[in-house]
Scaffold this motif. Structure first.
Motif, mmCIF file in Angstrom:
data_model
loop_
_atom_site.group_PDB
_atom_site.id
_atom_site.type_symbol
_atom_site.label_atom_id
_atom_site.label_comp_id
_atom_site.label_asym_id
_atom_site.label_seq_id
_atom_site.Cartn_x
_atom_site.Cartn_y
_atom_site.Cartn_z
ATOM 1 N N GLN A 176 2.222 1.658 -3.460
ATOM 2 C CA GLN A 176 1.196 2.159 -4.376
ATOM 3 C C GLN A 176 0.990 3.656 -4.186
ATOM 4 N N VAL A 225 -0.581 5.063 5.768
ATOM 5 C CA VAL A 225 -1.018 3.675 5.616
ATOM 6 C C VAL A 225 -1.174 3.013 6.982
ATOM 7 N N GLN A 277 0.826 -1.211 0.000
ATOM 8 C CA GLN A 277 0.000 0.000 0.000
ATOM 9 C C GLN A 277 0.860 1.260 0.000
#
Length: 359
Positions: A197, A331, A194
């Protein structure tokens, strides 16, 4: 048997403290390596794409390095001299601009120059600072940021570090993946994915947006005839990654310079303002949605806060790591919020009863 939570928090806390202390004391030394790592991360997808086309990793890295070197030489020969010349001239004429601004305000708004008024004293102080420190600012910047040693380190060490990191990027990721604690490896991989990304969307996407917009602003302003169009475009493009700040700073700088150069030529002033208006339309409706995406996970306020804190504490190196650290914290916070909503602390008796009734 897994370590207790208290032990894990202690070890991770000590590791974080050691990292921050090392960053504090070794910031200048780490700078070329941090920049090299950032460049390698930025270019890794390009190397992966070349590998899918049949290139070996070494060949892909060599091709990318040669193309980057060619672009760098072109910039050094064609762009950098003009950029430095315009920046130097802008700082040198800053006192004249301050005097012209004072004369303009005195003519249009004489109430600002009533003796002993607060506005008058403030304007005098600003004018004196610009006149006395304009040249010193340039000299200090050149001395601190472009000394011979720093230039050699950045020009020589950064490409070398970027080359070797890009060459071994996949191997390094595999090594790190193999060192993850087995009990937490799946969750760490998910969170790392994550973070990657988020960074891929923001760093690579916004890097491309900054480059496109900076080039557009510089070329368009120079075509209009603005004397320092290249500097304004460079500044606006460089800080475009900070939401709204790039357009506001670049637009204010361009229009302010345009007022001195094109006063009375409202067509040229309108073109300068229109260039930034069109740039914002293109960025908001085309570039950012296509290259960055809407779900980056970095709120503008959180990003500005992270850049301010890390930049103040650790200088330019802190600004380099602010974005990945902000992405990682974001995150982790979202993961913690999801876990909290699944915990008994959040659900309580009412949540347990609702779950039992659903079952």
């Amino acid at each position: 048997m897994a370590l207790p939570v208290q032990e894990q928090v202690k070890y991770w806390g000590i590791s974080s403290a050691v990292f921050l202390v090392a960053l504090w004391f070794l910031g200048d030394v780490i700078l070329p390596f941090a920049m090299g790592a950032a460049i390698a991360y930025f270019l890794d997808p390009v190397a992966d794409r070349l590998e899918t086309m049949g290139f070996s990793r070494a060949a892909a890295t060599t091709v990318i390095t040669l193309v980057a070197l060619l672009l760098f030489v072109i910039m050094i020969l064609a762009v950098v001299p003009t950029l430095v010349s315009q920046a130097t001239n802008l700082i040198q004429i800053a006192p004249d601009l301050a005097r012209d601004l004072q004369a303009f305000l005195n003519q249009r708004f004489p109430q600002l120059f009533v003796p002993d008024s607060a506005a008058h004293q403030a304007l005098l102080a600003i004018g004196e600072q610009v006149q006395t420190r304009g040249g010193a600012l340039l000299q200090t910047a050149l001395t601190s940021a472009a000394s011979l040693l720093n230039v050699v380190m950045l020009v020589v060490i950064v490409p070398v570090v970027a080359f070797y990191l890009l060459l071994d990027w996949d191997n390094m990721i595999a090594k790190i993946n193999g060192l993850l604690p087995l009990d937490h490896a799946p969750i760490i991989r998910e969170l790392a994915g994550q973070v990657d990304q988020t960074l891929a969307s923001f760093v690579r996407g916004m890097g491309t947006v900054c480059l496109i917009l900076g080039t557009y602003y510089a070329i368009a302003l120079m075509l209009v005839g603005l004397q320092f169009g290249l500097v304004v475009g460079f500044v606006a493009g460089l800080i475009t990654f900070i939401p709204y700040v790039g357009a506001l700073v670049g637009g204010a700088l361009a229009i302010g310079l345009g007022l001195f150069q094109f006063w009375g030529d409202w067509v040229s002033l309108g073109l300068v303002a229109g260039i930034f208006g069109l740039g914002q339309v293109i960025e908001g409706n085309v570039l950012t949605p296509k290259l960055v995406g809407h779900s980056v996970g970095l709120h503008p306020v959180w990003l500005i806060f992270a850049l301010s804190v890390f930049g103040t504490l650790f200088g330019f190196v802190g600004m380099l790591i602010a974005v990945p650290v902000a992405a990682a914290i974001g995150v982790l916070v979202r993961y913690g919020a999801d876990q909290y909503k699944l915990s008994r602390l959040y659900t309580g008796i009412a949540g347990k009863a609702a779950k039992d009734s659903d079952d």
